[in-house]
Design a protein around this motif. Structure first.
Motif, PDB file in Angstrom:
ATOM      1  N   VAL A 337       0.863  -1.184   0.000  1.00 36.97           N
ATOM      2  CA  VAL A 337       0.000   0.000   0.000  1.00 36.97           C
ATOM      3  C   VAL A 337       0.897   1.232   0.000  1.00 36.97           C
ATOM      4  O   VAL A 337       1.613   1.473   0.967  1.00 36.97           O
ATOM      5  CB  VAL A 337      -0.924   0.019   1.238  1.00 36.97           C
ATOM      6  N   PRO A 338       0.878   2.044  -1.088  1.00 37.68           N
ATOM      7  CA  PRO A 338       1.700   3.260  -1.103  1.00 37.68           C
ATOM      8  C   PRO A 338       1.182   4.273  -0.101  1.00 37.68           C
ATOM      9  O   PRO A 338       0.029   4.242   0.312  1.00 37.68           O
ATOM     10  CB  PRO A 338       1.554   3.774  -2.539  1.00 37.68           C
ATOM     11  N   THR A 339       2.040   5.212   0.255  1.00 36.01           N
ATOM     12  CA  THR A 339       1.645   6.274   1.163  1.00 36.01           C
ATOM     13  C   THR A 339       0.752   7.265   0.452  1.00 36.01           C
ATOM     14  O   THR A 339       0.652   7.276  -0.761  1.00 36.01           O
ATOM     15  CB  THR A 339       2.882   7.003   1.731  1.00 36.01           C
ATOM     16  N   GLY A 340       0.059   8.115   1.229  1.00 38.40           N
ATOM     17  CA  GLY A 340      -0.765   9.177   0.646  1.00 38.40           C
ATOM     18  C   GLY A 340      -0.040  10.494   0.707  1.00 38.40           C
ATOM     19  O   GLY A 340       1.117  10.586   1.066  1.00 38.40           O
ATOM     20  N   GLY A 341      -0.756  11.590   0.362  1.00 39.59           N
ATOM     21  CA  GLY A 341      -0.208  12.928   0.468  1.00 39.59           C
ATOM     22  C   GLY A 341       0.531  13.386  -0.756  1.00 39.59           C
ATOM     23  O   GLY A 341       1.681  13.786  -0.691  1.00 39.59           O
ATOM     24  N   GLY A 342      -0.102  13.320  -1.927  1.00 43.11           N
ATOM     25  CA  GLY A 342       0.521  13.829  -3.142  1.00 43.11           C
ATOM     26  C   GLY A 342       1.666  12.954  -3.582  1.00 43.11           C
ATOM     27  O   GLY A 342       1.591  11.733  -3.538  1.00 43.11           O
ATOM     28  N   LEU A 343       2.782  13.594  -4.021  1.00 40.44           N
ATOM     29  CA  LEU A 343       3.911  12.839  -4.544  1.00 40.44           C
ATOM     30  C   LEU A 343       4.828  12.370  -3.425  1.00 40.44           C
ATOM     31  O   LEU A 343       6.038  12.546  -3.473  1.00 40.44           O
ATOM     32  CB  LEU A 343       4.684  13.706  -5.550  1.00 40.44           C
ATOM     33  N   GLN A 344       4.261  11.771  -2.399  1.00 38.37           N
ATOM     34  CA  GLN A 344       5.046  11.215  -1.301  1.00 38.37           C
ATOM     35  C   GLN A 344       5.439   9.786  -1.666  1.00 38.37           C
ATOM     36  O   GLN A 344       4.911   8.815  -1.152  1.00 38.37           O
ATOM     37  CB  GLN A 344       4.241  11.241  -0.009  1.00 38.37           C
ATOM     38  N   ASP A 532      -5.113  -9.690   3.495  1.00 39.79           N
ATOM     39  CA  ASP A 532      -6.094  -8.599   3.449  1.00 39.79           C
ATOM     40  C   ASP A 532      -6.461  -8.132   4.852  1.00 39.79           C
ATOM     41  O   ASP A 532      -6.601  -6.939   5.112  1.00 39.79           O
ATOM     42  CB  ASP A 532      -7.357  -9.049   2.708  1.00 39.79           C
ATOM     43  N   ALA A 533      -6.650  -9.090   5.774  1.00 39.95           N
ATOM     44  CA  ALA A 533      -7.062  -8.740   7.133  1.00 39.95           C
ATOM     45  C   ALA A 533      -6.008  -7.889   7.828  1.00 39.95           C
ATOM     46  O   ALA A 533      -6.338  -6.967   8.578  1.00 39.95           O
ATOM     47  CB  ALA A 533      -7.328 -10.009   7.939  1.00 39.95           C
ATOM     48  N   LEU A 534      -4.733  -8.158   7.595  1.00 35.81           N
ATOM     49  CA  LEU A 534      -3.670  -7.380   8.225  1.00 35.81           C
ATOM     50  C   LEU A 534      -3.711  -5.924   7.772  1.00 35.81           C
ATOM     51  O   LEU A 534      -3.616  -4.997   8.584  1.00 35.81           O
ATOM     52  CB  LEU A 534      -2.310  -7.995   7.890  1.00 35.81           C
ATOM     53  N   VAL A 535      -3.873  -5.711   6.455  1.00 40.20           N
ATOM     54  CA  VAL A 535      -3.890  -4.344   5.938  1.00 40.20           C
ATOM     55  C   VAL A 535      -5.180  -3.641   6.330  1.00 40.20           C
ATOM     56  O   VAL A 535      -5.184  -2.478   6.727  1.00 40.20           O
ATOM     57  CB  VAL A 535      -3.701  -4.355   4.411  1.00 40.20           C
ATOM     58  N   GLN A 536      -6.316  -4.348   6.243  1.00 44.41           N
ATOM     59  CA  GLN A 536      -7.592  -3.738   6.598  1.00 44.41           C
ATOM     60  C   GLN A 536      -7.665  -3.427   8.086  1.00 44.41           C
ATOM     61  O   GLN A 536      -8.335  -2.475   8.494  1.00 44.41           O
ATOM     62  CB  GLN A 536      -8.737  -4.668   6.198  1.00 44.41           C
ATOM     63  N   GLY A 537      -6.980  -4.207   8.906  1.00 39.01           N
ATOM     64  CA  GLY A 537      -6.972  -3.941  10.332  1.00 39.01           C
ATOM     65  C   GLY A 537      -6.299  -2.634  10.681  1.00 39.01           C
ATOM     66  O   GLY A 537      -6.549  -2.049  11.739  1.00 39.01           O
ATOM     67  N   HIS A 539      -6.043   0.077   8.132  1.00 39.25           N
ATOM     68  CA  HIS A 539      -6.610   1.177   7.360  1.00 39.25           C
ATOM     69  C   HIS A 539      -8.090   1.051   7.069  1.00 39.25           C
ATOM     70  O   HIS A 539      -8.671   1.952   6.491  1.00 39.25           O
ATOM     71  CB  HIS A 539      -5.882   1.299   6.020  1.00 39.25           C
ATOM     72  N   GLY A 540      -8.726  -0.052   7.378  1.00 43.60           N
ATOM     73  CA  GLY A 540     -10.124  -0.205   7.004  1.00 43.60           C
ATOM     74  C   GLY A 540     -10.252  -0.973   5.708  1.00 43.60           C
ATOM     75  O   GLY A 540      -9.273  -1.414   5.109  1.00 43.60           O
ATOM     76  N   PRO A 541     -11.501  -1.135   5.194  1.00 45.94           N
ATOM     77  CA  PRO A 541     -11.742  -1.960   4.007  1.00 45.94           C
ATOM     78  C   PRO A 541     -10.936  -1.485   2.817  1.00 45.94           C
ATOM     79  O   PRO A 541     -10.735  -0.309   2.603  1.00 45.94           O
ATOM     80  CB  PRO A 541     -13.250  -1.786   3.766  1.00 45.94           C
ATOM     81  N   SER A 542     -10.487  -2.450   2.038  1.00 44.07           N
ATOM     82  CA  SER A 542      -9.647  -2.181   0.880  1.00 44.07           C
ATOM     83  C   SER A 542     -10.387  -2.458  -0.406  1.00 44.07           C
ATOM     84  O   SER A 542     -11.217  -3.336  -0.476  1.00 44.07           O
ATOM     85  CB  SER A 542      -8.399  -3.074   0.936  1.00 44.07           C
ATOM     86  N   SER A 543     -10.028  -1.703  -1.444  1.00 44.31           N
ATOM     87  CA  SER A 543     -10.584  -1.950  -2.760  1.00 44.31           C
ATOM     88  C   SER A 543      -9.533  -2.550  -3.684  1.00 44.31           C
ATOM     89  O   SER A 543      -9.785  -2.762  -4.856  1.00 44.31           O
ATOM     90  CB  SER A 543     -11.084  -0.637  -3.370  1.00 44.31           C
ATOM     91  N   HIS A 544      -8.334  -2.805  -3.154  1.00 47.53           N
ATOM     92  CA  HIS A 544      -7.281  -3.351  -3.998  1.00 47.53           C
ATOM     93  C   HIS A 544      -7.062  -4.811  -3.663  1.00 47.53           C
ATOM     94  O   HIS A 544      -7.616  -5.344  -2.719  1.00 47.53           O
ATOM     95  CB  HIS A 544      -5.987  -2.579  -3.779  1.00 47.53           C
ATOM     96  N   HIS A 545      -6.241  -5.469  -4.472  1.00 49.55           N
ATOM     97  CA  HIS A 545      -5.894  -6.847  -4.158  1.00 49.55           C
ATOM     98  C   HIS A 545      -4.426  -6.888  -3.749  1.00 49.55           C
ATOM     99  O   HIS A 545      -4.068  -6.500  -2.656  1.00 49.55           O
ATOM    100  CB  HIS A 545      -6.173  -7.764  -5.348  1.00 49.55           C
ATOM    101  N   THR A 546      -3.550  -7.295  -4.627  1.00 47.37           N
ATOM    102  CA  THR A 546      -2.156  -7.364  -4.230  1.00 47.37           C
ATOM    103  C   THR A 546      -1.528  -5.990  -4.080  1.00 47.37           C
ATOM    104  O   THR A 546      -0.721  -5.762  -3.212  1.00 47.37           O
ATOM    105  CB  THR A 546      -1.363  -8.198  -5.256  1.00 47.37           C
TER     106      THR A 546
END
Length: 716
Positions: A337-344, A532-537, A539-546
């Motif tokens: 999962v990349p970071t947020g905040g523009g070109l970060q 998926d459970a690790l990442v969703q735990g 950040h919340g529900p995900s719309s991506h896969h790998t």
């Protein structure tokens, strides 16, 4: 007035109607008023010329600001400027309310306005009467200002185009309520609907996509940049006869089309549709125009942010590998999962590398492979570039057949050399390199400043696995990276992750690890679902896969690798089942501090043991056994601990092995002796114990039984 008599002068008529005339030139900053206008402004009833500052002093400050906004709107729409103004005396008290109507013009050369208009007193309800109370309750200024503040705040907080459209759809405007809202955008030479709020349509609306030169109000607004207000169906039909039959189908009564302008460019149209006739007074037009400007700015910001996020995500995803076919005897899953905040752009990465061997086995066969996970310092394009180069270097060193410690040593020298002579430009990277033998389940691990791996055992118990480690890559070109060998048992899962998974959400390493450990222990499902459970735990529900974005509000990159060794009959295993639970750990002569890590490993292994006293006893005996090896031999110690059986009736066995052939013997220490009590403690506290000579060296062991502790002494 008798027939045939000349008409009175205009000034006489206006005076008779209690209406004053005024003229305002912003270039000279002078305001000219006639006698009636002067009287309405609280001045002696005689014509005069005032400075702009003198005229402003007679008006309520809020209303003066209102005049400037209404004038600008009227010029852009080529309409009359109408506004209600509160007149004040020298002491700041409101003496009357007047209505101003004017026709403003704008001189582009001097960048100034000229207004010629009228002033007329407005009768306000008497305070305290029902009409007065109603006027106070429905004060249009107060409700409009509150609405615009709320709308501006909500639109400013929207981070994506869809959020902006949801906010726009939920706006409840004071005094009038649209039955339907729509946002039109421009794609090439086409006008298209990008957002809609209102009754669900049984068929696709005819305005979904159309050329910009169409005879349709929204298209005209984009072409001209001017708003279009249609108060009645008759107005719509007369101005737009071609598109009227399409609009008539929906039986609306009034329409307002506002330009969405940002940075001097009209990017679309905002449509408000009403089920009842709306006159679109200057007040109502001012509200709609203000919302349209805020909406345009919010859409512009959201579009720019989404473009930056898409660029960031595409850049980092292009640098990450796909895991490819699974390895017989092993299962692998990954999430990034990349970071947020523009070109970060961040420097987290993972990789899976086929290793050379003595046979022709490849990644899709039974051959050995390596798992790598790491994090380059920083969140910028340079960090992403270094990550890509470091990943390529690691793949090259691993493909040459080097051992894990040599791979990391070479990678550290490579990264250190990338910094050049400028120490300020030096970057470092944490890394964990795991060489996997699928046939045996043996893992050889080298670590460079990275978090330790975690093991989820077959019964759901989760342990961090302390491993030998060195400095992060790139700091010391001559750093050593010792190797730790562990065995991944059938139905066990190893988790590797970057610190973004642990520390996101204000957590530190300790509290973040407890959160992740709970997810690992409680999850029921296969390996992909666990990833998926690790990442969703976090950040919340995900719309991506790998790979792909999760949420817009992210603090750091996240990379997760899961490796599972399924047993026969459980090919997708992350399965909780009763089994042997064990841990293995080496303690070197040069690293006596790992005795503390061994004690912690044993406590984690016994986290659900029935008797806390037995846990304390086991930890004490382990400490004595390890210390005995480090003090009385020149060798390293190897710990093996095992828990076997059903809960409530389990057996714990702890072994410490060293290569020395000297067997321990019982001593009789005096009261003041500082050593010599190890075997006495084992004999007192253990249910069973012994010393087993090996071909080279020996193993000393003890056992404790969960169901039989009534007659066993406990640790003092």
């Amino acid at each position: 007035m008798r027939t045939g008599e000349p008409l009175p002068a205009v000034g006489e008529v206006l005076t008779a109607l209690a209406t004053g005339l005024w003229h305002w030139d912003t270039a000279t900053e002078l305001v000219t008023v006639d006698a009636e206008a002067a009287r309405l402004l609280g001045l002696p009833a005689e014509a005069r010329t005032l400075t702009q500052a003198q005229a402003r002093a007679r008006l309520h400050p809020v209303d003066w600001n209102e005049i400037t906004g209404v004038v600008t709107l009227a010029v852009s729409e080529q309409t009359l400027a109408e506004v209600r103004i509160r007149v004040m005396d020298e002491h700041g008290r409101i003496i009357r309310v007047v209505r101003s109507r004017s026709k403003p013009t704008y001189d582009r050369r001097t960048r100034s306005f000229q207004l010629i208009g009228t002033l007329q007193e407005v009768t306000e309800p008497t305070p305290g009467t029902p009409a007065g109370r109603s006027a106070v309750t429905g004060d249009w200024r107060r409700s409009r200002e509150a609405f615009l503040l709320d709308a501006g705040r909500a639109l400013a907080e929207a981070r994506s185009t869809q959020e902006v459209l949801r906010v726009a759809a939920g706006l409840s405007m004071p005094g009038f309520s649209p039955a339907e809202l729509a946002v039109f955008g421009v794609q090439g030479d086409q006008l298209t609907v990008i957002g809609h709020h209102g009754p669900e349509l049984s068929e696709e609306p005819p305005f979904t996509q159309m050329p910009l030169d169409t005879d349709y109000p929204a298209a005209e607004v984009v072409r001209t940049g001017r708003a279009v207000y249609l108060s009645t169906p008759e107005q719509y039909k007369s101005r737009y006869p071609v598109s009227w039959p399409l609009a008539a189908h929906y039986h609306r009564r009034s329409w307002a089309y506002l330009p969405l302008t940002a940075g001097g460019r009209t990017m679309g149209t905002w449509l408000a549709v009403f089920n009842y006739p709306v006159a679109f007074t200057p007040d109502e037009r001012a509200v709609l125009a203000t919302v349209a400007r805020m909406l345009a700015q919010a859409l512009s910001r959201a579009g720019a942010a989404e473009t930056e996020r898409a660029l960031t995500d595409d850049l980092q995803r292009s640098m990450l590998p796909t895991l490819g076919p699974q390895i017989p005897g092993m299962r692998v899953a990954a999430r990034y999962v990349p970071t947020g905040g523009g070109l970060q752009v961040g420097g987290d990465w993972y990789d899976m590398i086929p290793l050379p061997g003595g046979s022709s086995r490849t990644r899709s066969g039974d051959g050995r492979f390596a798992l790598v996970i790491g994090d380059v310092q920083g969140h910028d394009v340079r960090a992403a570039g270094l990550m890509a180069q470091l990943r390529i270097a690691l793949r090259a060193y691993a493909s040459e057949g080097h051992r894990p410690d040599a791979v990391l040593s070479r990678a550290s020298r490579f990264l250190h050399g990338m910094g050049g002579a400028d120490s300020a430009d030096l970057r470092f990277a944490t890394c964990l390199y795991v060489e996997v033998d699928p046939a045996t389940g043996i893992l050889e691990i080298a670590r460079a400043g990275h978090p330790d791996p975690a093991i989820r055992m077959a019964d759901g118990t989760v342990l961090t696995r302390p491993t030998e480690g060195g400095l992060p890559l790139g700091i010391d070109p001559d750093a050593d990276y010792p190797t730790t060998r562990i065995l991944l048992e059938p139905d066990e899962t190893m988790m590797l992750c970057t610190d973004g998974l642990i520390e996101t959400g204000g957590h530190d390493l300790e509290t973040g690890w407890r959160r992740i450990r709970t997810i690992l222990e409680e999850h029921k499902g296969d390996l992909e679902e666990l990833a998926d459970a690790l990442v969703q735990g976090v950040h919340g529900p995900s719309s991506h896969h790998t790979t792909g974005p999760l949420a817009d509000r992210r603090e750091d990159d996240i990379a997760v690798l899961l490796l599972c060794r399924p047993s026969e009959g459980s090919p997708d295993a992350v399965i909780v089942q009763p089994s042997v639970r064990r841990t293995v750990l080496s303690v070197a002569q040069t690293a006596p501090e790992r005795v503390a890590a061994a004690r912690q490993q044993l406590r984690e292994l016994l986290h659900d043991w029935a008797s806390p006293d037995q846990i304390d006893s086991a930890v004490l005996l382990l400490s004595e056994m390890l210390t005995n090896v480090l003090v009385h031999t020149d060798s390293d110690a190897l710990l093996r601990a095992e828990v076997r059986g059903e809960k409530g009736d389990r057996r714990m066995r702890v072994e410490v092995t060293d290569p020395s052939d000297d067997l321990p013997h019982r001593r009789r220490p005096g009261e003041l002796a500082s050593s010599g009590r190890g075997l006495l403690l084992i004999e007192l506290l253990a249910h069973a114990w012994g010393v087993d000579p090996q071909g080279e060296g020996k193993t000393i062991w003890f056992e404790l039984y969960e169901s039989d502790d009534s007659d066993i002494p406990v640790a003092p």
